[in-house]
Design a protein around this motif. Structure first.
Motif, PDB file in Angstrom:
ATOM      1  N   GLN A   1      73.378  31.944  72.927  1.00 18.49           N
ATOM      2  CA  GLN A   1      73.006  30.892  73.055  1.00 18.49           C
ATOM      3  C   GLN A   1      72.634  30.071  72.577  1.00 18.49           C
ATOM      4  OE1 GLN A   1      71.565  31.006  77.235  1.00 18.49           O
ATOM      5  NE2 GLN A   1      72.996  31.549  78.506  1.00 18.49           N
ATOM      6  N   GLY A   2      72.143  31.568  71.803  1.00 16.21           N
ATOM      7  CA  GLY A   2      71.411  30.033  70.390  1.00 16.21           C
ATOM      8  C   GLY A   2      72.166  29.207  69.285  1.00 16.21           C
TER       9      GLY A   2
ATOM     10  N   GLN B   1      65.301  27.777  70.789  1.00 13.62           N
ATOM     11  CA  GLN B   1      63.771  26.836  71.325  1.00 13.62           C
ATOM     12  C   GLN B   1      63.714  26.827  73.222  1.00 13.62           C
ATOM     13  OE1 GLN B   1      63.360  27.617  68.000  1.00 13.62           O
ATOM     14  NE2 GLN B   1      61.771  25.160  68.394  1.00 13.62           N
ATOM     15  N   MET B   2      62.369  26.674  73.458  1.00 17.04           N
ATOM     16  CA  MET B   2      62.220  25.672  74.608  1.00 17.04           C
ATOM     17  C   MET B   2      60.851  24.988  75.365  1.00 17.04           C
ATOM     18  SD  MET B   2      61.594  29.992  76.135  1.00 17.04           S
ATOM     19  CE  MET B   2      60.724  31.164  75.149  1.00 17.04           C
TER      20      MET B   2
ATOM     21  N   ASP C   1      64.530  34.902  70.639  1.00 16.24           N
ATOM     22  CA  ASP C   1      64.677  35.104  69.682  1.00 16.24           C
ATOM     23  C   ASP C   1      65.310  36.719  69.604  1.00 16.24           C
ATOM     24  OD1 ASP C   1      65.274  35.972  66.733  1.00 16.24           O
ATOM     25  OD2 ASP C   1      63.120  35.082  66.140  1.00 16.24           O
ATOM     26  N   ALA C   2      66.983  36.292  69.464  1.00 16.41           N
ATOM     27  CA  ALA C   2      67.786  37.930  69.565  1.00 16.41           C
ATOM     28  C   ALA C   2      68.726  38.078  68.321  1.00 16.41           C
ATOM     29  CB  ALA C   2      68.839  37.550  70.355  1.00 16.41           C
TER      30      ALA C   2
ATOM     31  N   LYS D   1      68.724  40.941  78.015  1.00 14.13           N
ATOM     32  CA  LYS D   1      67.924  41.532  78.112  1.00 14.13           C
ATOM     33  C   LYS D   1      67.625  41.199  76.601  1.00 14.13           C
ATOM     34  CE  LYS D   1      66.674  42.971  82.291  1.00 14.13           C
ATOM     35  NZ  LYS D   1      66.242  44.128  82.983  1.00 14.13           N
ATOM     36  N   ILE D   2      68.458  40.895  75.724  1.00 21.00           N
ATOM     37  CA  ILE D   2      68.408  41.546  74.044  1.00 21.00           C
ATOM     38  C   ILE D   2      67.559  39.995  73.618  1.00 21.00           C
ATOM     39  CG2 ILE D   2      70.030  40.776  72.251  1.00 21.00           C
ATOM     40  CD1 ILE D   2      72.419  41.598  73.739  1.00 21.00           C
ATOM     41  N   GLY D   3      66.555  40.572  72.872  1.00 20.58           N
ATOM     42  CA  GLY D   3      65.358  39.798  72.314  1.00 20.58           C
ATOM     43  C   GLY D   3      64.438  39.559  72.783  1.00 20.58           C
ATOM     44  N   GLY D   4      63.851  38.946  72.402  1.00 27.01           N
ATOM     45  CA  GLY D   4      62.515  38.132  73.057  1.00 27.01           C
ATOM     46  C   GLY D   4      61.718  37.483  73.077  1.00 27.01           C
TER      47      GLY D   4
END
Length: 159
Positions: free
Chosen positions: A7-8, A16-17, A49-50, A65-68
Motif C-alpha cells: 500500500q506504500g 506516511q500517516m 515502513d515495510a 504485520k509486515i514492517g513497522g
C-alpha cells in the motif's frame, strides 16, 4: 497500527500517516484528576515502513504485520562525559559528532551528521549503493590508518 504490504510508495513500501490519538486517564490513589475523560495527546505524524531488508519483513506469515511504524520522536540517551564514567568515550564522540562533526573520524570539514535533530533524521543508504560503499571504504581506511584492528575486522565482516 497495521498497514498491509503493497500500500506504500517507493522501493521501501513507505506509508506516511498522521493521526490524533485520544486517551482516557485514570489516576491511582492518592492522585486525583478533575478530568478523567478523553484527552488529546496531540497530532502525531509517522510512517509505516515495510522495506524488504527490515527485521519484520515476513510479518510472521501475516501480510498485515509486515514492517513497522516509526514516529518522529527524539530519544534521549543519558551518556555521561564525566571522568570515570564507563561510557565517557561514547559520550564525548557523540558530543563531537553533534557539535563539531568535522573533527570526528574520518576527518571531513563538510561532514553533517544526521539524527540529532528532527529536521535532519537518520536515513538509510540501502538503495544508494555507491554512497554506502564509499562510506564503508572510508570507515575501513580510517580503521587501518588508526591501527584499529578490531574495527577493521568488523568493517570487513570478520568476527
Amino acid at each position: 497500527m497495521l498497514v498491509q504490504a503493497g500500500q506504500g510508495t517507493g522501493k521501501d513500501d513507505v506509508v506516511q500517516m498522521a493521526y490524533e490519538p485520544f486517551v482516557q486517564l485514570s489516576f491511582p490513589a492518592p492522585y486525583t484528576s478533575p478530568n478523567t475523560k478523553r484527552v488529546s495527546v496531540g497530532l502525531l505524524v509517522g510512517r509505516w515502513d515495510a522495506a524488504a531488508y527490515l527485521f519484520n519483513k515476513t510479518g510472521g506469515g501475516d501480510k498485515k504485520k509486515i514492517g513497522g511504524a516509526a514516529l518522529p520522536l527524539m530519544v534521549e540517551l543519558p551518556y555521561s562525559s564525566k571522568a570515570g564514567a564507563s561510557e565517557r568515550a561514547v559520550a564525548v564522540h557523540l558530543k563531537d559528532a553533534r557539535s563539531k562533526p568535522g573533527v570526528t573520524k574520518p576527518v571531513n570539514t563538510k561532514k553533517s551528521v544526521p539524527g540529532f535533530d528532527l529536521n535532519k533524521p537518520l536515513h538509510r543508504l540501502h538503495h544508494d549503493t555507491s554512497h554506502y560503499r564509499a562510506n564503508r571504504r572510508a570507515a575501513i581506511a580510517t580503521c587501518v590508518e588508526l591501527g584499529l584492528r578490531l574495527c577493521h575486522q568488523r568493517a570487513r565482516g570478520e568476527p
